[in-house]
Scaffold this motif. Structure first.
Motif, PDB file in Angstrom:
ATOM      1  N   MET A   1      -4.829  22.054  23.016  1.00 29.45           N
ATOM      2  CA  MET A   1      -3.543  21.403  23.083  1.00 29.45           C
ATOM      3  C   MET A   1      -2.971  21.597  24.481  1.00 29.45           C
ATOM      4  O   MET A   1      -2.990  22.681  25.024  1.00 29.45           O
ATOM      5  CB  MET A   1      -2.610  22.016  22.033  1.00 29.45           C
ATOM      6  CG  MET A   1      -1.225  21.441  22.087  1.00 29.45           C
ATOM      7  SD  MET A   1      -0.158  21.993  20.746  1.00 29.45           S
ATOM      8  CE  MET A   1      -0.868  21.076  19.400  1.00 29.45           C
ATOM      9  N   ASP A   2      -2.489  20.520  25.033  1.00 30.29           N
ATOM     10  CA  ASP A   2      -1.955  20.564  26.393  1.00 30.29           C
ATOM     11  C   ASP A   2      -0.641  21.330  26.461  1.00 30.29           C
ATOM     12  O   ASP A   2       0.160  21.320  25.534  1.00 30.29           O
ATOM     13  CB  ASP A   2      -1.723  19.145  26.909  1.00 30.29           C
ATOM     14  CG  ASP A   2      -3.022  18.413  27.173  1.00 30.29           C
ATOM     15  OD1 ASP A   2      -4.051  19.085  27.338  1.00 30.29           O
ATOM     16  OD2 ASP A   2      -3.006  17.173  27.195  1.00 30.29           O
ATOM     17  N   ARG A   3      -0.460  21.965  27.596  1.00 32.68           N
ATOM     18  CA  ARG A   3       0.810  22.634  27.869  1.00 32.68           C
ATOM     19  C   ARG A   3       1.716  21.641  28.587  1.00 32.68           C
ATOM     20  O   ARG A   3       1.249  20.814  29.362  1.00 32.68           O
ATOM     21  CB  ARG A   3       0.573  23.877  28.725  1.00 32.68           C
ATOM     22  CG  ARG A   3      -0.206  24.925  27.944  1.00 32.68           C
ATOM     23  CD  ARG A   3      -0.549  26.129  28.780  1.00 32.68           C
ATOM     24  NE  ARG A   3      -1.293  27.076  27.962  1.00 32.68           N
ATOM     25  CZ  ARG A   3      -1.109  28.380  27.983  1.00 32.68           C
ATOM     26  NH1 ARG A   3      -0.234  28.900  28.808  1.00 32.68           N
ATOM     27  NH2 ARG A   3      -1.800  29.158  27.200  1.00 32.68           N
ATOM     28  N   ARG A   4       3.004  21.729  28.331  1.00 37.49           N
ATOM     29  CA  ARG A   4       3.917  20.770  28.947  1.00 37.49           C
ATOM     30  C   ARG A   4       4.124  21.102  30.421  1.00 37.49           C
ATOM     31  O   ARG A   4       3.855  22.223  30.869  1.00 37.49           O
ATOM     32  CB  ARG A   4       5.231  20.706  28.194  1.00 37.49           C
ATOM     33  CG  ARG A   4       6.033  21.966  28.214  1.00 37.49           C
ATOM     34  CD  ARG A   4       7.229  21.855  27.304  1.00 37.49           C
ATOM     35  NE  ARG A   4       8.417  22.210  28.054  1.00 37.49           N
ATOM     36  CZ  ARG A   4       9.597  22.366  27.521  1.00 37.49           C
ATOM     37  NH1 ARG A   4       9.776  22.179  26.247  1.00 37.49           N
ATOM     38  NH2 ARG A   4      10.622  22.704  28.265  1.00 37.49           N
ATOM     39  N   TRP A   7       5.589  24.546  32.350  1.00 41.10           N
ATOM     40  CA  TRP A   7       5.738  25.490  31.242  1.00 41.10           C
ATOM     41  C   TRP A   7       6.007  26.928  31.686  1.00 41.10           C
ATOM     42  O   TRP A   7       6.745  27.628  30.988  1.00 41.10           O
ATOM     43  CB  TRP A   7       4.546  25.416  30.289  1.00 41.10           C
ATOM     44  CG  TRP A   7       3.257  25.906  30.864  1.00 41.10           C
ATOM     45  CD1 TRP A   7       2.289  25.168  31.472  1.00 41.10           C
ATOM     46  CD2 TRP A   7       2.802  27.259  30.896  1.00 41.10           C
ATOM     47  NE1 TRP A   7       1.266  25.972  31.885  1.00 41.10           N
ATOM     48  CE2 TRP A   7       1.547  27.256  31.542  1.00 41.10           C
ATOM     49  CE3 TRP A   7       3.326  28.467  30.454  1.00 41.10           C
ATOM     50  CZ2 TRP A   7       0.821  28.434  31.751  1.00 41.10           C
ATOM     51  CZ3 TRP A   7       2.594  29.634  30.658  1.00 41.10           C
ATOM     52  CH2 TRP A   7       1.350  29.594  31.303  1.00 41.10           C
ATOM     53  N   HIS A  42       4.202  24.300  24.633  1.00 45.98           N
ATOM     54  CA  HIS A  42       3.508  23.069  24.242  1.00 45.98           C
ATOM     55  C   HIS A  42       4.428  21.935  23.819  1.00 45.98           C
ATOM     56  O   HIS A  42       3.983  20.806  23.667  1.00 45.98           O
ATOM     57  CB  HIS A  42       2.525  23.367  23.111  1.00 45.98           C
ATOM     58  CG  HIS A  42       1.452  24.317  23.502  1.00 45.98           C
ATOM     59  ND1 HIS A  42       0.366  23.957  24.259  1.00 45.98           N
ATOM     60  CD2 HIS A  42       1.304  25.642  23.271  1.00 45.98           C
ATOM     61  CE1 HIS A  42      -0.411  25.004  24.461  1.00 45.98           C
ATOM     62  NE2 HIS A  42       0.141  26.045  23.880  1.00 45.98           N
ATOM     63  N   TRP A 139      -3.604  30.392  23.460  1.00 53.07           N
ATOM     64  CA  TRP A 139      -3.458  29.109  22.754  1.00 53.07           C
ATOM     65  C   TRP A 139      -4.067  27.994  23.587  1.00 53.07           C
ATOM     66  O   TRP A 139      -3.799  27.907  24.779  1.00 53.07           O
ATOM     67  CB  TRP A 139      -1.983  28.758  22.562  1.00 53.07           C
ATOM     68  CG  TRP A 139      -1.204  29.710  21.743  1.00 53.07           C
ATOM     69  CD1 TRP A 139      -0.293  30.609  22.201  1.00 53.07           C
ATOM     70  CD2 TRP A 139      -1.225  29.865  20.337  1.00 53.07           C
ATOM     71  NE1 TRP A 139       0.248  31.301  21.151  1.00 53.07           N
ATOM     72  CE2 TRP A 139      -0.309  30.872  19.994  1.00 53.07           C
ATOM     73  CE3 TRP A 139      -1.953  29.244  19.318  1.00 53.07           C
ATOM     74  CZ2 TRP A 139      -0.079  31.249  18.687  1.00 53.07           C
ATOM     75  CZ3 TRP A 139      -1.726  29.642  18.029  1.00 53.07           C
ATOM     76  CH2 TRP A 139      -0.801  30.634  17.713  1.00 53.07           C
ATOM     77  N   GLY A 140      -4.860  27.164  22.976  1.00 54.68           N
ATOM     78  CA  GLY A 140      -5.392  25.987  23.656  1.00 54.68           C
ATOM     79  C   GLY A 140      -6.395  26.324  24.726  1.00 54.68           C
ATOM     80  O   GLY A 140      -6.731  27.474  24.954  1.00 54.68           O
TER      81      GLY A 140
END
Length: 143
Positions: A1-4, A7, A42, A139-140
């Protein structure tokens, strides 16, 4: 899952705002802090992650067999070595003798971790204060 985008800034700002807040189940317990950090990084909460609003609800989930070490891989986290821990990663300590709950801490960088526990305010601990048996998770895949 991409990080915004940006971040690290959002994580640092969020963590600073959490410091000193009193412990509350489902709000500033260590598990809730980890879920909130995920959302900050995220832009969404982790899918299928359990939540609770009271100690009784947390006890019920644990009695049913919920275990963060089993849940993290299902939620897309991968284990990392302690020396490779980065901001946004989480550390999971074995259950504490005093509470029976595992500790979950959010890495902030430079060996600092954010956590909350019964009887304490949200605070920062250093890597040296974490249980040596803790495991570290990211994560991710694009952290």
């Amino acid at each position: 899952m991409d990080r915004r985008a940006n971040w690290p800034h959002w994580l640092a700002t969020w963590a600073e705002g959490m410091l000193g807040k009193p412990f509350a189940w489902g709000v500033t317990d260590c598990h809730a802090l980890a879920l909130a950090a995920f959302a900050v990084i995220h832009g969404v909460r982790p899918p299928e992650a359990p939540t609770w609003a009271s100690r009784d609800e947390a006890d019920a989930l644990i009695a049913e067999g919920w275990d963060p070490l089993k849940a993290l891989p299902r939620l897309g986290a991968v284990r990392v070595e302690p020396g490779f821990c980065r901001p946004g990663d989480v550390a999971v300590e074995p259950p504490k003798e005093a509470t029976g709950y595992p500790g979950v801490l959010v890495a902030l960088g430079m060996g600092r971790f954010l956590t909350g526990a019964p009887g304490a305010v949200v605070h920062i601990v250093t890597h040296d204060e974490i249980d040596p048996a803790a495991t570290f998770w990211r994560w991710g895949s694009n952290g």
